[in-house]
Design an enzyme around this catalytic site. Structure first.
Site, PDB file in Angstrom:
ATOM      1  N   CYS A   1      64.242 -91.458 -16.478  1.00 44.71           N
ATOM      2  CA  CYS A   1      63.761 -91.905 -17.791  1.00 44.71           C
ATOM      3  C   CYS A   1      63.180 -90.754 -18.618  1.00 44.71           C
ATOM      4  O   CYS A   1      62.314 -90.015 -18.141  1.00 44.71           O
ATOM      5  CB  CYS A   1      62.702 -92.976 -17.562  1.00 44.71           C
ATOM      6  SG  CYS A   1      61.896 -93.519 -19.080  1.00 44.71           S
TER       7      CYS A   1
ATOM      8  N   GLU B   1      58.123 -94.483 -30.718  1.00 41.50           N
ATOM      9  CA  GLU B   1      59.414 -94.893 -31.269  1.00 41.50           C
ATOM     10  C   GLU B   1      59.626 -96.396 -31.096  1.00 41.50           C
ATOM     11  O   GLU B   1      59.165 -96.991 -30.121  1.00 41.50           O
ATOM     12  CB  GLU B   1      60.545 -94.107 -30.592  1.00 41.50           C
ATOM     13  CG  GLU B   1      60.447 -92.620 -30.928  1.00 41.50           C
ATOM     14  CD  GLU B   1      61.550 -91.755 -30.340  1.00 41.50           C
ATOM     15  OE1 GLU B   1      61.837 -90.712 -30.937  1.00 41.50           O
ATOM     16  OE2 GLU B   1      62.117 -92.097 -29.286  1.00 41.50           O
TER      17      GLU B   1
ATOM     18  N   CYS C   1      62.756-103.462 -30.159  1.00 44.80           N
ATOM     19  CA  CYS C   1      62.317-102.900 -28.880  1.00 44.80           C
ATOM     20  C   CYS C   1      61.010-102.139 -29.147  1.00 44.80           C
ATOM     21  O   CYS C   1      60.979-101.167 -29.897  1.00 44.80           O
ATOM     22  CB  CYS C   1      63.425-101.970 -28.370  1.00 44.80           C
ATOM     23  SG  CYS C   1      63.020-101.156 -26.845  1.00 44.80           S
TER      24      CYS C   1
ATOM     25  N   CYS D   1      54.526 -92.241 -20.788  1.00 45.66           N
ATOM     26  CA  CYS D   1      54.379 -93.141 -19.642  1.00 45.66           C
ATOM     27  C   CYS D   1      54.025 -92.287 -18.433  1.00 45.66           C
ATOM     28  O   CYS D   1      54.573 -91.196 -18.265  1.00 45.66           O
ATOM     29  CB  CYS D   1      55.678 -93.905 -19.385  1.00 45.66           C
ATOM     30  SG  CYS D   1      55.561 -95.044 -17.976  1.00 45.66           S
TER      31      CYS D   1
ATOM     32  N   CYS E   1      68.036 -97.344 -24.084  1.00 47.67           N
ATOM     33  CA  CYS E   1      67.068 -97.468 -22.991  1.00 47.67           C
ATOM     34  C   CYS E   1      66.901 -96.144 -22.266  1.00 47.67           C
ATOM     35  O   CYS E   1      67.881 -95.501 -21.899  1.00 47.67           O
ATOM     36  CB  CYS E   1      67.577 -98.467 -21.953  1.00 47.67           C
ATOM     37  SG  CYS E   1      67.293-100.149 -22.390  1.00 47.67           S
TER      38      CYS E   1
ATOM     39  N   CYS F   1      59.429 -92.320 -13.542  1.00 50.15           N
ATOM     40  CA  CYS F   1      60.753 -92.685 -13.023  1.00 50.15           C
ATOM     41  C   CYS F   1      61.709 -91.525 -13.318  1.00 50.15           C
ATOM     42  O   CYS F   1      61.730 -91.016 -14.450  1.00 50.15           O
ATOM     43  CB  CYS F   1      61.267 -93.959 -13.689  1.00 50.15           C
ATOM     44  SG  CYS F   1      60.168 -95.350 -13.428  1.00 50.15           S
TER      45      CYS F   1
ATOM     46  N   LEU G   1      64.415-103.220 -11.720  1.00 48.69           N
ATOM     47  CA  LEU G   1      64.500-103.103 -10.256  1.00 48.69           C
ATOM     48  C   LEU G   1      65.260-101.813  -9.880  1.00 48.69           C
ATOM     49  O   LEU G   1      64.759-100.981  -9.144  1.00 48.69           O
ATOM     50  CB  LEU G   1      65.196-104.339  -9.682  1.00 48.69           C
ATOM     51  CG  LEU G   1      65.219-104.384  -8.165  1.00 48.69           C
ATOM     52  CD1 LEU G   1      63.838-104.657  -7.598  1.00 48.69           C
ATOM     53  CD2 LEU G   1      66.217-105.429  -7.673  1.00 48.69           C
TER      54      LEU G   1
HETATM   55  N1  SAH Z   1      58.202 -99.339 -18.410  1.00 41.52           N
HETATM   56  C1  SAH Z   1      58.892-100.566 -18.540  1.00 41.52           C
HETATM   57  C2  SAH Z   1      59.355-100.813 -19.949  1.00 41.52           C
HETATM   58  C3  SAH Z   1      60.362 -99.800 -20.445  1.00 41.52           C
HETATM   59  S1  SAH Z   1      61.863-100.619 -20.489  1.00 41.52           S
HETATM   60  C4  SAH Z   1      60.046-100.617 -17.570  1.00 41.52           C
HETATM   61  O1  SAH Z   1      60.359 -99.586 -16.988  1.00 41.52           O
HETATM   62  O2  SAH Z   1      60.583-101.692 -17.382  1.00 41.52           O
HETATM   63  C5  SAH Z   1      63.010 -99.329 -20.503  1.00 41.52           C
HETATM   64  C6  SAH Z   1      64.189 -99.711 -19.633  1.00 41.52           C
HETATM   65  O3  SAH Z   1      65.141 -98.643 -19.677  1.00 41.52           O
HETATM   66  C7  SAH Z   1      63.798 -99.868 -18.182  1.00 41.52           C
HETATM   67  O4  SAH Z   1      64.553-100.884 -17.568  1.00 41.52           O
HETATM   68  C8  SAH Z   1      64.192 -98.507 -17.632  1.00 41.52           C
HETATM   69  O5  SAH Z   1      64.311 -98.511 -16.265  1.00 41.52           O
HETATM   70  C9  SAH Z   1      65.465 -98.262 -18.360  1.00 41.52           C
HETATM   71  N2  SAH Z   1      65.874 -96.852 -18.360  1.00 41.52           N
HETATM   72  C10 SAH Z   1      65.104 -95.776 -18.137  1.00 41.52           C
HETATM   73  N3  SAH Z   1      65.845 -94.647 -18.217  1.00 41.52           N
HETATM   74  C11 SAH Z   1      67.105 -95.044 -18.503  1.00 41.52           C
HETATM   75  C12 SAH Z   1      68.316 -94.336 -18.752  1.00 41.52           C
HETATM   76  N4  SAH Z   1      68.362 -93.033 -18.734  1.00 41.52           N
HETATM   77  N5  SAH Z   1      69.425 -95.072 -19.039  1.00 41.52           N
HETATM   78  C13 SAH Z   1      69.361 -96.429 -19.125  1.00 41.52           C
HETATM   79  N6  SAH Z   1      68.248 -97.139 -18.916  1.00 41.52           N
HETATM   80  C14 SAH Z   1      67.126 -96.451 -18.615  1.00 41.52           C
HETATM   81 FE1  SF4 Z   2      57.765 -95.585 -17.549  1.00 35.02          FE
HETATM   82 FE2  SF4 Z   2      60.297 -95.020 -18.098  1.00 35.02          FE
HETATM   83 FE3  SF4 Z   2      59.599 -95.759 -15.639  1.00 35.02          FE
HETATM   84 FE4  SF4 Z   2      59.543 -97.582 -17.631  1.00 35.02          FE
HETATM   85  S1  SF4 Z   2      61.363 -96.527 -16.827  1.00 35.02           S
HETATM   86  S2  SF4 Z   2      57.986 -97.218 -16.045  1.00 35.02           S
HETATM   87  S3  SF4 Z   2      58.929 -96.252 -19.343  1.00 35.02           S
HETATM   88  S4  SF4 Z   2      58.932 -93.899 -16.676  1.00 35.02           S
END
Ligand code: SAH
Ligand code: SF4
Length: 348
Positions: free
Chosen positions: A117, A90, A103, A110, A335, A114, A217
């Site tokens: 996510c 996407e 984006c 992935c 995000c 996390c 972070l």
């Molecule tokens: N893997 C990289 C790039 C993905 S960026 C990273 O994690 O930075 C996607 C962003 O969305 C990251 O900052 C992630 O932490 C954030 N994110 C993940 N799940 C989310 C959610 N449910 N609500 C808002 N932001 C979220």
């Molecule tokens: Fe992967 Fe989602 Fe964690 Fe970014 S926030 S590293 S996309 S699992």
């Protein structure tokens, strides 16, 4: 069959010359596949027919197939693309005032898990190639002109996947985006977001890539971070902090800190204090992100009062803080929501 875009210009020249063609033909082919992003060899009309046939016999030219396009009430557009091997990714186009940001996804799924996510639920399928990333941006650029009347202004590597675990292809894609033989965009307009791969951050600095860096972070307590983001086990905060310091020393670029506010998890004043401490070692801009809910995690977003106290605390410490309100939530384009429900359901 190899995709023609796996060849660099020197390899293309060798291939062309080995067919007793003039070497300038390589430059023409290169321009067709990158700058013009054509969909087939037949469209390369300034090449002799025999050369087009030879290309067809030896190489593939796989394009992203648009499978889904949805526009949010806030005007953001989410694109679902099918790859040559049927995986789905996407890409999101986000307009705001006179800017449009794309984006980009760097991986199918992935593997970093996390807990907040949706992409994590897919697991890791594979890295995207440089041209699969370039093409997301190329298409988004065309779409931006059509829908918003101007080309894209910014690129953020904040889609599916961890870009620093696909380092080489991401850098190749960036080279094509910034090259005059590609999209000719400035590196100043590119931001890469990482969950905190310390080695990758140092490599970006050493390779003098000079793009903006954003760190997801989300919590500045080392032990708690591990419970939210398993990557913290192998890349703990002291190590991450050293890598960021190094990045700043080498590039002098201010680092963006992404901080997702989760109700009662990381939104207390004590958490703000820890965040302020973490930000002492290099100049930063803090982006507070509202949690976007989805079916695959049970977190809640912080309430307004807590968010305001959190911001007030950081501002009293003279930190630059932005509250980023998500776009595209109604179409699962915000995000952390990129996953493609069908793919997850197929997996469960
Ligand atoms: N893997 C990289 C790039 C993905 S960026 C990273 O994690 O930075 C996607 C962003 O969305 C990251 O900052 C992630 O932490 C954030 N994110 C993940 N799940 C989310 C959610 N449910 N609500 C808002 N932001 C979220
Ligand atoms: Fe992967 Fe989602 Fe964690 Fe970014 S926030 S590293 S996309 S699992």
């Amino acid at each position: 069959m190899n995709d023609i875009r796996t060849l660099n210009i020197e390899q293309l020249s060798e291939w062309v010359v080995a067919r007793f063609e003039k070497s300038f033909r390589a430059k023409q082919i290169y321009e067709w596949v990158w700058k013009k992003n054509v969909a087939s060899f037949d469209k390369m009309i300034n090449l002799p027919l025999s050369l087009r046939e030879a290309l067809k016999n030896e190489f593939s030219l796989h394009k992203l197939t648009l499978a889904d396009k949805q526009q949010s009430a806030d005007k953001s557009i989410k694109y679902g693309f099918v790859l040559a091997d049927n995986h789905l990714i996407e890409t999101v186009l986000i307009p705001s005032n006179n800017r449009t940001t794309v984006c980009v996804s760097s991986q199918v799924g992935c593997g970093l898990g996390c807990h907040f996510c949706a992409t994590a639920k897919l697991g890791f399928k594979r890295n995207l190639s440089d041209y699969e990333m370039y093409e997301q941006i190329f298409i988004a650029n065309e779409e931006s002109k059509q829908h918003f009347g101007h080309p894209i202004s910014n690129i953020v590597w904040m889609g599916m996947g961890e870009p620093l675990l696909n380092y080489e292809n991401v850098i190749k894609a960036i080279n094509h985006i910034t090259s005059p033989s590609g999209l000719g965009m400035s590196k100043d307009r590119i931001t890469l977001s990482t969950s905190g791969i310390a080695e990758g951050i140092r490599r970006l600095a050493d390779d003098n890539i000079r793009i903006h860096l954003a760190i997801s972070l989300h919590i500045a307590d080392n032990e708690l971070r591990t419970t939210l983001m398993p990557i913290n086990t192998t890349n703990p905060l002291p190590q991450l902090s050293e890598a960021l310091k190094y990045y700043y020393q080498k590039t002098k670029l201010r680092i963006s800190i992404e901080y997702l506010l989760l109700n009662n998890i990381n939104d207390s004043i004590k958490d703000a204090q820890l965040l302020a401490n973490f930000c002492k070692n290099f100049p930063v801009k803090i982006n507070l992100i509202e949690y976007n809910s989805h079916a695959y995690a049970a977190y809640k977003k912080s309430n307004k009062e807590k968010v305001q106290s959190f911001i007030d605390f950081l501002e009293r410490k003279n930190l630059v803080v932005n509250l980023r309100l998500s776009k595209g939530k109604d179409i699962a384009a915000a995000c952390g929501q990129l996953a493609n429900e069908k793919q997850i359901n197929d997996k469960i």
